[in-house]
Design a protein around this motif. Structure first.
Motif, PDB file in Angstrom:
ATOM      1  N   GLU A  20       6.783-120.773  39.825  1.00 43.16           N
ATOM      2  CA  GLU A  20       5.424-120.812  40.408  1.00 43.16           C
ATOM      3  C   GLU A  20       5.527-120.879  42.082  1.00 43.16           C
ATOM      4  O   GLU A  20       6.544-121.693  42.703  1.00 43.16           O
ATOM      5  CB  GLU A  20       4.965-122.212  40.011  1.00 43.16           C
ATOM      6  CG  GLU A  20       3.330-122.493  40.127  1.00 43.16           C
ATOM      7  CD  GLU A  20       2.883-123.627  39.172  1.00 43.16           C
ATOM      8  OE1 GLU A  20       2.306-124.700  40.367  1.00 43.16           O
ATOM      9  OE2 GLU A  20       2.968-123.644  38.171  1.00 43.16           O
ATOM     10  N   GLY A  21       4.785-120.280  42.716  1.00 40.90           N
ATOM     11  CA  GLY A  21       4.691-120.372  44.055  1.00 40.90           C
ATOM     12  C   GLY A  21       5.488-119.237  44.572  1.00 40.90           C
ATOM     13  O   GLY A  21       5.573-118.971  45.913  1.00 40.90           O
ATOM     14  N   GLY A  59      -6.841-114.084  38.730  1.00 39.16           N
ATOM     15  CA  GLY A  59      -6.096-114.878  39.587  1.00 39.16           C
ATOM     16  C   GLY A  59      -5.616-116.159  38.711  1.00 39.16           C
ATOM     17  O   GLY A  59      -5.078-117.338  39.468  1.00 39.16           O
ATOM     18  N   LYS A  60      -5.539-116.125  37.529  1.00 39.71           N
ATOM     19  CA  LYS A  60      -5.041-116.970  36.561  1.00 39.71           C
ATOM     20  C   LYS A  60      -3.489-117.258  36.857  1.00 39.71           C
ATOM     21  O   LYS A  60      -3.164-118.436  36.775  1.00 39.71           O
ATOM     22  CB  LYS A  60      -5.412-116.912  35.018  1.00 39.71           C
ATOM     23  CG  LYS A  60      -6.922-116.941  34.730  1.00 39.71           C
ATOM     24  CD  LYS A  60      -7.184-117.038  33.592  1.00 39.71           C
ATOM     25  CE  LYS A  60      -8.763-117.007  33.203  1.00 39.71           C
ATOM     26  NZ  LYS A  60      -9.283-115.936  32.747  1.00 39.71           N
ATOM     27  N   SER A  61      -2.698-116.284  36.664  1.00 39.17           N
ATOM     28  CA  SER A  61      -1.242-116.801  36.915  1.00 39.17           C
ATOM     29  C   SER A  61      -0.424-115.993  37.942  1.00 39.17           C
ATOM     30  O   SER A  61       0.468-116.245  38.661  1.00 39.17           O
ATOM     31  CB  SER A  61      -0.573-116.405  35.737  1.00 39.17           C
ATOM     32  OG  SER A  61      -0.808-114.856  35.188  1.00 39.17           O
ATOM     33  N   LYS A  63      -1.702-113.604  41.783  1.00 42.12           N
ATOM     34  CA  LYS A  63      -2.762-113.167  42.666  1.00 42.12           C
ATOM     35  C   LYS A  63      -2.123-112.246  43.769  1.00 42.12           C
ATOM     36  O   LYS A  63      -0.978-112.643  44.408  1.00 42.12           O
ATOM     37  CB  LYS A  63      -3.335-114.609  43.227  1.00 42.12           C
ATOM     38  CG  LYS A  63      -4.471-114.332  44.135  1.00 42.12           C
ATOM     39  CD  LYS A  63      -5.247-115.580  44.509  1.00 42.12           C
ATOM     40  CE  LYS A  63      -6.250-115.244  45.291  1.00 42.12           C
ATOM     41  NZ  LYS A  63      -6.867-116.671  45.960  1.00 42.12           N
ATOM     42  N   ILE A  65      -2.061-111.158  47.417  1.00 43.58           N
ATOM     43  CA  ILE A  65      -2.118-112.047  48.447  1.00 43.58           C
ATOM     44  C   ILE A  65      -2.266-111.421  49.783  1.00 43.58           C
ATOM     45  O   ILE A  65      -2.992-111.535  50.578  1.00 43.58           O
ATOM     46  CB  ILE A  65      -0.966-113.127  48.771  1.00 43.58           C
ATOM     47  CG1 ILE A  65       0.352-112.521  48.640  1.00 43.58           C
ATOM     48  CG2 ILE A  65      -1.359-114.098  47.584  1.00 43.58           C
ATOM     49  CD1 ILE A  65       1.249-113.638  48.886  1.00 43.58           C
ATOM     50  N   TYR A  75       2.191-110.210  46.078  1.00 44.52           N
ATOM     51  CA  TYR A  75       1.714-111.129  44.875  1.00 44.52           C
ATOM     52  C   TYR A  75       2.281-112.601  44.978  1.00 44.52           C
ATOM     53  O   TYR A  75       3.436-112.333  45.492  1.00 44.52           O
ATOM     54  CB  TYR A  75       2.043-110.269  43.701  1.00 44.52           C
ATOM     55  CG  TYR A  75       1.219-109.226  43.380  1.00 44.52           C
ATOM     56  CD1 TYR A  75       0.122-108.917  42.959  1.00 44.52           C
ATOM     57  CD2 TYR A  75       2.223-107.940  43.688  1.00 44.52           C
ATOM     58  CE1 TYR A  75      -0.449-107.564  43.009  1.00 44.52           C
ATOM     59  CE2 TYR A  75       1.453-106.629  43.486  1.00 44.52           C
ATOM     60  CZ  TYR A  75       0.127-106.610  43.220  1.00 44.52           C
ATOM     61  OH  TYR A  75      -0.280-105.302  42.974  1.00 44.52           O
ATOM     62  N   MET A  76       1.693-113.313  44.406  1.00 49.41           N
ATOM     63  CA  MET A  76       2.016-114.862  44.322  1.00 49.41           C
ATOM     64  C   MET A  76       1.831-115.159  43.015  1.00 49.41           C
ATOM     65  O   MET A  76       0.939-114.901  42.340  1.00 49.41           O
ATOM     66  CB  MET A  76       1.550-115.800  45.347  1.00 49.41           C
ATOM     67  CG  MET A  76       2.154-117.143  44.980  1.00 49.41           C
ATOM     68  SD  MET A  76       1.489-118.265  46.256  1.00 49.41           S
ATOM     69  CE  MET A  76       2.366-117.792  47.641  1.00 49.41           C
ATOM     70  N   LYS A  77       2.948-115.894  42.287  1.00 47.13           N
ATOM     71  CA  LYS A  77       2.930-116.262  41.055  1.00 47.13           C
ATOM     72  C   LYS A  77       2.305-117.715  41.085  1.00 47.13           C
ATOM     73  O   LYS A  77       2.771-118.557  41.762  1.00 47.13           O
ATOM     74  CB  LYS A  77       4.249-116.456  40.275  1.00 47.13           C
ATOM     75  CG  LYS A  77       3.930-117.188  38.877  1.00 47.13           C
ATOM     76  CD  LYS A  77       4.916-116.482  37.917  1.00 47.13           C
ATOM     77  CE  LYS A  77       4.447-117.074  36.556  1.00 47.13           C
ATOM     78  NZ  LYS A  77       5.564-117.138  35.538  1.00 47.13           N
ATOM     79  N   PHE A  78       1.080-118.333  40.301  1.00 47.68           N
ATOM     80  CA  PHE A  78       0.679-119.386  40.220  1.00 47.68           C
ATOM     81  C   PHE A  78       0.967-120.338  39.010  1.00 47.68           C
ATOM     82  O   PHE A  78       1.175-119.757  37.897  1.00 47.68           O
ATOM     83  CB  PHE A  78      -0.979-119.345  40.241  1.00 47.68           C
ATOM     84  CG  PHE A  78      -1.178-119.053  41.688  1.00 47.68           C
ATOM     85  CD1 PHE A  78      -1.466-120.169  42.762  1.00 47.68           C
ATOM     86  CD2 PHE A  78      -1.426-117.585  41.901  1.00 47.68           C
ATOM     87  CE1 PHE A  78      -2.040-119.775  44.101  1.00 47.68           C
ATOM     88  CE2 PHE A  78      -1.891-117.303  43.236  1.00 47.68           C
ATOM     89  CZ  PHE A  78      -1.894-118.255  44.141  1.00 47.68           C
TER      90      PHE A  78
END
Length: 78
Positions: A20-21, A59-61, A63, A65, A75-78
């Motif tokens: 994450e992040g 943008g759930k997992s 996004k 950027i 991209y970024m993982k959330f």
């Protein structure tokens, strides 16, 4: 080379291994030699399809950027 939809599935699946992040480029989801074997036109198409898939996720997992100086989507993982 594998068809682009199969590569897209592999890329989406590989995002499960990210923390994450974590920020990434699509090409970082593949080993270097595999990425280099994908024809340029297919890499461009893969990038477009990956972005469309991310946008469908709303943008759930993952996004989109920003873009790098070489115009690659980050991209970024959330």
């Amino acid at each position: 080379m594998a068809d682009v939809n199969k590569l897209l599935d592999e890329a989406i699946k590989e995002t499960e291994n990210l923390n994450e992040g974590e920020m990434f480029l699509v090409k970082e989801l593949f080993k270097g030699y595999i990425w280099n074997r994908i024809p340029r036109k297919d890499r461009l198409l893969l990038g477009t399809l990956f972005l469309n898939q991310v946008n469908k996720m709303d943008g759930k997992s993952i996004k989109a950027i920003e873009k790098t100086s070489s115009n690659q989507q980050k991209y970024m993982k959330f």
